[in-house]
Design an enzyme around this catalytic site. Structure first.
Site, short mmCIF file in Angstrom:
data_model
loop_
_atom_site.label_atom_id
_atom_site.label_comp_id
_atom_site.label_asym_id
_atom_site.label_seq_id
_atom_site.Cartn_x
_atom_site.Cartn_y
_atom_site.Cartn_z
N LYS A 1 71.72 18.29 87.57
CA LYS A 1 71.37 17.76 88.89
C LYS A 1 72.40 16.76 89.38
CE LYS A 1 66.34 18.31 88.98
NZ LYS A 1 65.06 17.59 89.06
N LYS B 1 63.64 26.42 93.06
CA LYS B 1 63.57 26.07 94.48
C LYS B 1 64.93 25.63 95.02
CE LYS B 1 61.22 22.18 92.53
NZ LYS B 1 59.87 21.89 92.10
N LYS C 1 67.81 31.26 86.63
CA LYS C 1 66.39 30.94 86.65
C LYS C 1 65.91 30.89 88.10
CE LYS C 1 65.27 26.62 86.46
NZ LYS C 1 64.99 25.22 86.12
P1 TYM Z 1 58.70 21.54 88.11
O1 TYM Z 1 57.95 20.92 89.23
O2 TYM Z 1 60.16 21.80 88.30
O3 TYM Z 1 58.06 22.92 87.70
C1 TYM Z 1 56.68 23.07 87.39
C2 TYM Z 1 56.51 24.01 86.20
O4 TYM Z 1 57.07 25.30 86.49
C3 TYM Z 1 57.92 25.71 85.43
N1 TYM Z 1 58.98 26.57 85.98
C4 TYM Z 1 59.29 27.80 85.52
N2 TYM Z 1 58.77 28.53 84.52
C5 TYM Z 1 59.29 29.77 84.30
N3 TYM Z 1 60.30 30.28 85.05
C6 TYM Z 1 60.87 29.58 86.06
N4 TYM Z 1 61.85 30.11 86.80
C7 TYM Z 1 60.35 28.28 86.33
N5 TYM Z 1 60.65 27.32 87.24
C8 TYM Z 1 59.81 26.29 87.01
C9 TYM Z 1 58.47 24.41 84.87
O5 TYM Z 1 58.93 24.58 83.54
C10 TYM Z 1 57.25 23.51 84.94
O6 TYM Z 1 56.41 23.69 83.82
N6 TYM Z 1 59.52 17.67 85.07
C11 TYM Z 1 58.51 18.66 85.48
C12 TYM Z 1 57.26 18.04 86.07
C13 TYM Z 1 56.59 17.04 85.19
C14 TYM Z 1 55.90 17.32 83.96
C15 TYM Z 1 55.41 16.05 83.51
C16 TYM Z 1 55.67 18.48 83.24
C17 TYM Z 1 56.48 15.70 85.40
N7 TYM Z 1 55.81 15.12 84.41
C18 TYM Z 1 54.72 15.96 82.31
C19 TYM Z 1 54.96 18.36 82.02
C20 TYM Z 1 54.49 17.11 81.58
C21 TYM Z 1 59.13 19.53 86.54
O7 TYM Z 1 60.05 19.16 87.21
O8 TYM Z 1 58.48 20.69 86.77
#
Ligand code: TYM
Length: 331
Positions: free
Chosen positions: A112, A199, A196
């Site tokens: 990022k 967004k 992957k």
């Molecule tokens: P975020 O908001 O980017 O994504 C939410 C969840 O979606 C999963 N994900 C995917 N899984 C499979 N294939 C893909 N292409 C794909 N894109 C996204 C992510 O792995 C995630 O599980 N840091 C985290 C949010 C967060 C969090 C937490 C998660 C904040 N605090 C505590 C677990 C525990 C995030 O940015 O997810």
């Protein structure tokens, strides 16, 4: 019951199929067997610049989508991260335990920040992001954290920070296990099956709230390969394998059975079936989201109830952590 915590950022107008298949589907299923805490990670969202009214509406839209997908506020504690001050409190303590070097090794931060034009535009919050995520998990003493593959390294950091705290101050924090389902942990972009689905890569993303006709078109124009055979082979046929994974999720049919069914058929049939299955899944979800968004007061009420229940658990962890590190109890 073992405890689950997970979160999702409100940083897009819609969740995408990767979020659902990689994580949110598991959130819904785990409600049957676990005590579940699910949050909209609005504190994480502001690690990059957010327009305030947009952040507010996306946070509500995130809650509406979670409800529409089956997160049940009676069975799960559903809340907004910023409504629970303890996340920031534990995060500070963990920042003081984490090494600068180990935070710097987080690949998501490196990716990022590399995409940003200059170092001045990279916030300190983006650097400490994974430590706040560790606080999210550890503050609920979570056993299990359902996420996609891209979060594995952050989960490993959470485990290390819990273990370090426990060995310095005595057993205080539960060491969490990642819950990453191999078959669906990484969904790929439809136009670029080497990347992957994300967004930040708007090409071949399948958004849950997009116009369904548009999604059908994206499915039909998904990149495949120059062969003809519908066969699961992630190395040689990443595009076709990704479509098979999605069809498997939306029809509940095993991949091997799908392969047999497509014998003598072509990629057009695979895409047609996926388009139909995705449409059948997403249309009722969109209708429910609309209903929830028509009643923002109800969404806010659900979040208030969730925050109340979340605070009870989170505040108890902060109290014991503060005591262990030598802060005076408030007399
Ligand atoms: P975020 O908001 O980017 O994504 C939410 C969840 O979606 C999963 N994900 C995917 N899984 C499979 N294939 C893909 N292409 C794909 N894109 C996204 C992510 O792995 C995630 O599980 N840091 C985290 C949010 C967060 C969090 C937490 C998660 C904040 N605090 C505590 C677990 C525990 C995030 O940015 O997810």
């Amino acid at each position: 019951r073992p405890r689950v915590l997970s979160g999702i950022q409100p940083t897009a107008d819609s969740f995408h199929v990767g979020n659902y298949v990689g994580a949110l589907k598991q959130w819904v299923e785990l409600q049957d067997t676990h005590e579940t805490f699910y949050m909209v990670a609005d504190l994480h969202a502001i690690t990059v610049e957010q327009d305030p009214p947009t952040l507010r509406s996306r946070t509500r839209a995130s809650v509406a989508q979670l409800l529409a997908l089956g997160v049940d506020p009676e069975r799960s504690v559903l809340f907004a991260q910023s409504h629970v001050p303890a996340h920031s409190q534990l995060s500070w303590v963990l920042e003081c335990q984490a090494g600068f070097g180990e935070a710097g090794r987080m690949t998501q931060f490196k990716d990022k920040s590399a995409r940003s034009a200059s170092a001045e535009h990279v916030s300190v919050g983006l650097f400490t992001y994974p430590i706040l995520q560790a606080a999210d998990i550890l503050i609920y003493q979570a056993d299990t954290v359902p996420v996609g593959e891209d979060q594995r390294q952050h989960l490993e950091l959470s485990r290390n920070l819990a273990q370090r705290f426990n060995s310095r101050y005595g057993k205080t924090l539960q060491v969490p296990e990642p819950y990453i389902l191999k078959a669906t942990a990484k969904i790929y972009d439809l136009m670029d099956p080497s990347a992957k689905m994300s967004k930040s890569l708007p090409g071949g993303v399948l958004d849950l709230l997009a116009d369904v006709k548009k999604s059908v078109k994206s499915i039909k124009s998904a990149v495949t390969d120059t062969e003809r055979e519908v066969r699961f082979d992630e190395v040689n046929k990443p595009g076709v394998s990704n479509l098979l994974t999605l069809l498997h999720v939306f029809t509940d049919s095993p991949i091997a059975e799908l392969e047999t069914g497509f014998e003598g058929k072509g990629y057009g049939d695979l895409k047609g079936d996926l388009a139909a299955a995705f449409t059948a899944f997403v249309e009722p979800v969109q209708a429910k989201v609309k209903t929830y968004l028509d009643d923002p007061a109800e969404l806010d009420r659900i979040l208030a109830g969730g925050a109340r229940r979340a605070r009870e658990v989170a505040d108890a962890t902060v109290r014991s952590v503060y005591e262990k590190i030598g802060f005076l109890a408030l007399g």
